[in-house]
Design a protein around this motif. Structure first.
Motif, PDB file in Angstrom:
ATOM      1  N   GLN A   1       2.518 -53.111   4.280  1.00 32.15           N
ATOM      2  CA  GLN A   1       2.602 -52.014   5.254  1.00 32.15           C
ATOM      3  C   GLN A   1       2.353 -50.640   4.648  1.00 32.15           C
ATOM      4  O   GLN A   1       1.663 -49.805   5.236  1.00 32.15           O
ATOM      5  N   LYS A   2       2.892 -50.398   3.459  1.00 33.27           N
ATOM      6  CA  LYS A   2       2.790 -49.057   2.861  1.00 33.27           C
ATOM      7  C   LYS A   2       1.321 -48.648   2.683  1.00 33.27           C
ATOM      8  O   LYS A   2       0.912 -47.556   3.102  1.00 33.27           O
ATOM      9  N   ALA A   3       0.520 -49.545   2.099  1.00 31.62           N
ATOM     10  CA  ALA A   3      -0.885 -49.203   1.812  1.00 31.62           C
ATOM     11  C   ALA A   3      -1.670 -48.974   3.103  1.00 31.62           C
ATOM     12  O   ALA A   3      -2.428 -47.991   3.216  1.00 31.62           O
ATOM     13  N   VAL A   4      -1.465 -49.855   4.087  1.00 37.58           N
ATOM     14  CA  VAL A   4      -2.217 -49.725   5.348  1.00 37.58           C
ATOM     15  C   VAL A   4      -1.745 -48.481   6.102  1.00 37.58           C
ATOM     16  O   VAL A   4      -2.543 -47.734   6.673  1.00 37.58           O
ATOM     17  N   TYR A   5      -0.439 -48.242   6.074  1.00 38.72           N
ATOM     18  CA  TYR A   5       0.109 -47.045   6.735  1.00 38.72           C
ATOM     19  C   TYR A   5      -0.525 -45.778   6.155  1.00 38.72           C
ATOM     20  O   TYR A   5      -1.011 -44.916   6.897  1.00 38.72           O
ATOM     21  N   GLU A   6      -0.528 -45.680   4.839  1.00 32.19           N
ATOM     22  CA  GLU A   6      -1.027 -44.440   4.206  1.00 32.19           C
ATOM     23  C   GLU A   6      -2.521 -44.233   4.463  1.00 32.19           C
ATOM     24  O   GLU A   6      -2.961 -43.119   4.744  1.00 32.19           O
ATOM     25  N   ALA A   7      -3.294 -45.341   4.406  1.00 25.48           N
ATOM     26  CA  ALA A   7      -4.750 -45.191   4.531  1.00 25.48           C
ATOM     27  C   ALA A   7      -5.198 -45.040   5.975  1.00 25.48           C
ATOM     28  O   ALA A   7      -6.122 -44.274   6.270  1.00 25.48           O
ATOM     29  N   GLU A   8      -4.571 -45.785   6.914  1.00 22.18           N
ATOM     30  CA  GLU A   8      -5.168 -45.875   8.252  1.00 22.18           C
ATOM     31  C   GLU A   8      -4.280 -45.441   9.407  1.00 22.18           C
ATOM     32  O   GLU A   8      -4.777 -45.188  10.502  1.00 22.18           O
ATOM     33  N   ILE A   9      -2.973 -45.387   9.179  1.00 27.19           N
ATOM     34  CA  ILE A   9      -2.089 -45.058  10.313  1.00 27.19           C
ATOM     35  C   ILE A   9      -1.608 -43.611  10.238  1.00 27.19           C
ATOM     36  O   ILE A   9      -1.705 -42.869  11.226  1.00 27.19           O
ATOM     37  N   ALA A  10      -1.149 -43.199   9.062  1.00 27.54           N
ATOM     38  CA  ALA A  10      -0.597 -41.843   8.924  1.00 27.54           C
ATOM     39  C   ALA A  10      -1.558 -40.754   9.429  1.00 27.54           C
ATOM     40  O   ALA A  10      -1.125 -39.838  10.142  1.00 27.54           O
ATOM     41  N   PRO A  11      -2.879 -40.855   9.132  1.00 30.19           N
ATOM     42  CA  PRO A  11      -3.775 -39.789   9.619  1.00 30.19           C
ATOM     43  C   PRO A  11      -3.835 -39.697  11.152  1.00 30.19           C
ATOM     44  O   PRO A  11      -4.180 -38.641  11.689  1.00 30.19           O
ATOM     45  N   ALA A  12      -3.497 -40.803  11.846  1.00 25.51           N
ATOM     46  CA  ALA A  12      -3.569 -40.794  13.319  1.00 25.51           C
ATOM     47  C   ALA A  12      -2.220 -40.493  13.964  1.00 25.51           C
ATOM     48  O   ALA A  12      -2.102 -40.454  15.190  1.00 25.51           O
ATOM     49  N   LEU A  13      -1.207 -40.283  13.139  1.00 23.71           N
ATOM     50  CA  LEU A  13       0.160 -40.141  13.643  1.00 23.71           C
ATOM     51  C   LEU A  13       0.449 -38.691  14.024  1.00 23.71           C
ATOM     52  O   LEU A  13       1.150 -37.971  13.317  1.00 23.71           O
ATOM     53  N   THR A  14      -0.081 -38.288  15.165  1.00 25.59           N
ATOM     54  CA  THR A  14       0.092 -36.894  15.589  1.00 25.59           C
ATOM     55  C   THR A  14       1.452 -36.714  16.254  1.00 25.59           C
ATOM     56  O   THR A  14       2.100 -37.690  16.664  1.00 25.59           O
TER      57      THR A  14
END
Ligand SMILES: NC(=O)C1=CN([C@@H]2O[C@H](COP(=O)(O)OP(=O)(O)OC[C@H]3O[C@@H](n4cnc5c(N)ncnc54)[C@H](OP(=O)(O)O)[C@@H]3O)[C@@H](O)[C@H]2O)C=CC1
Ligand SMILES: CC[C@](O)(C(C)=O)C(=O)O
Ligand SMILES: [Mg+2]
Ligand SMILES: [Mg+2]
Length: 344
Positions: free
Chosen positions: A85-98
């Protein structure tokens, strides 16, 4: 008694207007996505290309990359293996988390052990079914449900609790009962339950019983029926009516043996070791070791998994189950439903 939430207590209207991204389409992912869709919610699936991607499409879902799904949705549920989860969150989810979006988990591991640190302006909550994903789907389809927990870690919008309960209703958990908890309590009790009782404790007990009988010269097939197959039938009765219903159905001889021999097997020393396991969970030792094991490509995990698959109880059981078409039907159903990364 703790407050339990059921369907009638929950207004799911607030979640109906939103898009929910289910990230991952494995054990929990396929169940949440399909249950929510069948409950009338707007669902998209976010997954890398591969088996899960194809399966989600075949199941009629709207499928995107993780990044695209996270961009499209207001509610983002992460149902990837905890260690990924950490790697996918940082690369692909966090940037979309407005601001104002919801970041959701089915287990608190990554937040509680500081692997994922969400921004302050989003809601963060968990909805954790207390059962395997395939049963979350199967029970939903049969009109029942698996109970669940919810916990709010961060309430940026003021709506986190209502959204969490609506989500729990959507996956069918509120048909069985939903209980409020914290990330700390969910994480620690879930890890303890699976290690000490549900998975680790039970597999060790079953193998010890099987080995004791086989080493004493009894037939392995008989030992399999006695220690593994029949366990499900006994646990079904506990599930339906607790220990007393199970004890009502068994013979008085078995019940007397339960009373006098059970505590000889699971004695005070077992409880002492359970407390040690719980301490390792609470102080972060277990989490640290699991994170390190993954960082080094799982040498111990892979070796133990191989040895476990080769245990006689598995080879004997496989042959016996082939002759029980009713069990094979259940297995086929899980295989059809599940699309794993090959690691579970
Ligand atoms: N299993 C259960 O019943 C329960 C699980 N939970 C929690 O739910 C969460 C999900 O667990 P579970 O359902 O077991 O997970 P699974 O192991 O079943 O998840 C596998 C899914 O994750 C995808 N995946 C794996 N790595 C990546 C990646 N790097 N990028 C994109 N997708 C990836 C796989 O895709 P691919 O097919 O491409 O490999 C597959 O769709 C965890 O937090 C867990 O603790 C909570 C309650 C019960
Ligand atoms: C018991 C294992 C579990 O906690 C679950 C199915 O609830 C998991 O992590 O898979
Ligand atoms: Mg768990
Ligand atoms: Mg669990």
């Amino acid at each position: 008694m703790a407050k339990m939430y059921y369907n009638g207590d929950i207004n799911e209207g607030l979640l109906k207007d939103k898009t929910i991204a289910i990230i991952g389409y494995g054990s929990q992912g396929h169940a949440h996505a399909q249950n929510l869709k069948d409950s009338g919610f707007n669902v998209v699936v976010g997954i890398r290309e591969g088996k899960s991607f194809d399966q989600a499409k075949e199941d009629g879902l709207e499928v995107y990359s993780v990044k695209e799904a996270a961009e499209k949705a207001e509610v983002i549920m992460i149902l990837l293996p905890d260690e990924r989860q950490k790697a996918v969150y940082e690369a692909e989810i966090a940037p979309a988390l407005t601001a104002g979006k919801s970041l959701v988990f089915a287990h608190g591991f990554n937040v509680h052990f500081d692997q994922i640190v969400p921004p302050a302006d989003v809601d963060v909550f968990l909805v954790a079914p207390k059962g395997p994903g395939h049963l979350v789907r199967r029970t939903y389809e049969s009109g029942a449900g698996v109970p669940g927990l919810f916990a709010v870690y961060q309430d940026a919008t003021g709506n986190a609790k209502e959204t969490a309960l609506a989500y729990a209703k959507g996956i069918g958990a509120a048909r069985a009962g939903v209980l409020e908890t914290t990330f700390k309590e969910e994480t620690e009790t879930d890890l303890f339950g699976e290690q000490a009782v549900l998975c680790g404790g039970t597999t060790a007990l079953v193998k010890a019983g099987f080995e004791t009988l086989v080493e004493a010269g009894y037939q392995p097939e008989l030992a399999y029926f006695e220690t593994l197959h029949e366990l499900k039938l006994i646990v079904d009765l506990m599930y339906e009516g607790g220990l007393s219903t199970m004890r009502y159905s068994i013979s008085d001889t078995a019940e007397w043996g339960d009373f006098v021999s059970g505590p000889r097997i699971i004695d005070a020393s077992v409880k002492d070791r359970m407390k040690e396991v719980l301490t390792d969970i609470q102080n972060g030792k277990f989490a640290k070791e699991w994170i390190e094991e993954n960082a080094t490509n799982r040498p111990k995990y892979n070796a133990i998994k191989k040895a476990e698959a080769e245990h006689q109880i598995e080879t004997v059981g496989e042959k016996l189950r082939e002759m029980m078409p009713f069990i094979n039907e259940g297995k086929k159903q899980v295989k059809k439903e599940v699309v794993t990364s090959g690691q579970n």
